[in-house]
Design an enzyme around this catalytic site. Sequence first.
Site, PDB file in Angstrom:
ATOM      1  N   ALA A   1       0.076 -18.261 -10.103  1.00 56.15           N
ATOM      2  CA  ALA A   1       0.021 -17.752  -8.728  1.00 56.15           C
ATOM      3  C   ALA A   1      -1.354 -17.151  -8.425  1.00 56.15           C
ATOM      4  CB  ALA A   1       1.112 -16.701  -8.511  1.00 56.15           C
TER       5      ALA A   1
ATOM      6  N   ILE B   1      -5.731  -2.182 -15.041  1.00 51.01           N
ATOM      7  CA  ILE B   1      -5.939  -1.002 -14.201  1.00 51.01           C
ATOM      8  C   ILE B   1      -4.763  -0.053 -14.396  1.00 51.01           C
ATOM      9  CG2 ILE B   1      -6.399  -0.228 -11.825  1.00 51.01           C
ATOM     10  CD1 ILE B   1      -8.466  -2.308 -12.980  1.00 51.01           C
TER      11      ILE B   1
ATOM     12  N   TYR C   1       2.854 -15.703 -13.056  1.00 50.85           N
ATOM     13  CA  TYR C   1       1.894 -14.764 -12.449  1.00 50.85           C
ATOM     14  C   TYR C   1       0.480 -15.351 -12.497  1.00 50.85           C
ATOM     15  CZ  TYR C   1      -0.667 -10.310 -11.902  1.00 50.85           C
ATOM     16  OH  TYR C   1      -1.511  -9.299 -11.476  1.00 50.85           O
TER      17      TYR C   1
ATOM     18  N   ALA D   1       0.814  -1.229   0.000  1.00 49.75           N
ATOM     19  CA  ALA D   1       0.000   0.000   0.000  1.00 49.75           C
ATOM     20  C   ALA D   1       0.842   1.272   0.000  1.00 49.75           C
ATOM     21  CB  ALA D   1      -0.926  -0.002   1.215  1.00 49.75           C
TER      22      ALA D   1
END
Length: 277
Positions: free
Chosen positions: A175, A205, A172, A15
Amino acid sequence: MIKDLKRKTALVTGAGKKAGIGYAIARKLAAAGADVVLADLIGKQTRQNTPVTASLDQISALAADLAKTFKIEAAALELDVTASDSVAQLAQKVQQQFGPIHIVCNNAGAVFGVPSALHTYDEGAWLKTIDVNLHGVFRVSKALVPLMTEGGCIVNVASRAAKVAPLFNGAYAVAKAGVVMLTRVMAKELAGAGIRVNAICPGVIQTDFTDWRFELEADILDATVEDRQAEMLKTIPMGRLGTPEEVADLVVFLVSDQSAYMTGQAINITGGQLMEI
Ligand code: NAD
């Protein structure tokens, strides 16, 4: 707007980047009244050709800003989801500073190596990618569930790649598919303890991660970044990329009482790019 997260404590991994999905989630949780812990890797590289991650001072400044803006408690803590001792230290600090925790968002993610077919994928890059994206979720959840003594919600950030096989990004995808199953397992195991566990599967995104991917693809395919973006947009019915704030709104919904009867789900947020599964 959801406002019912007062007196809840939330921890979000990965974050510490202002432009990232994790920070947007922490900000929306804070806006909904939750106290927040921003946990992130400090001063390390998570992808080739990208700058190192923020310093603890930089992340602490983000946390202080959230505390001031939303009149909540906020803290920044160092975390490497690939190191059990780092995860244990995080859990200890969270317990000391906040006591019980109610919301955990496993958002940290990274890709190592260069895009390649499975039979040529660098083994070290394969293992590191799965370690961060899948085992990291396991480690953080294992350490923090014992602090969720009052019940709560976990949201795991998976990906569209968990459901649709991408080309040359196998580690990726594997996972993130694992994250979806881990979510279902935890949802069953923790329902009796009053803990709901859901995953989200974002499409494309607009973050540094996506910029990096377009640049890499352009380089490999000898195209321009604009070409790669235009090709991508053709596959998205809504004709645009998603924003970190739109992803964060979904997370806030999934940790609020508005979704009280939902657990074990993997929700797509893709502008219509993924509809069938
Ligand atoms: P980002 O690279 O901007 O942020 C990833 C964050 O994870 C960074 O803050 C980084 O420091 C942190 N991180 C990496 N390795 C870590 C480790 N070992 N320990 C602790 N923290 C670590 O990427 P983003 O786009 O904001 O992605 C956030 C999440 O969303 C990731 O899990 C990513 O896989 C997922 N996702 C992103 C997209 C997209 O299009 N951007 C799409 C689907 C899923």
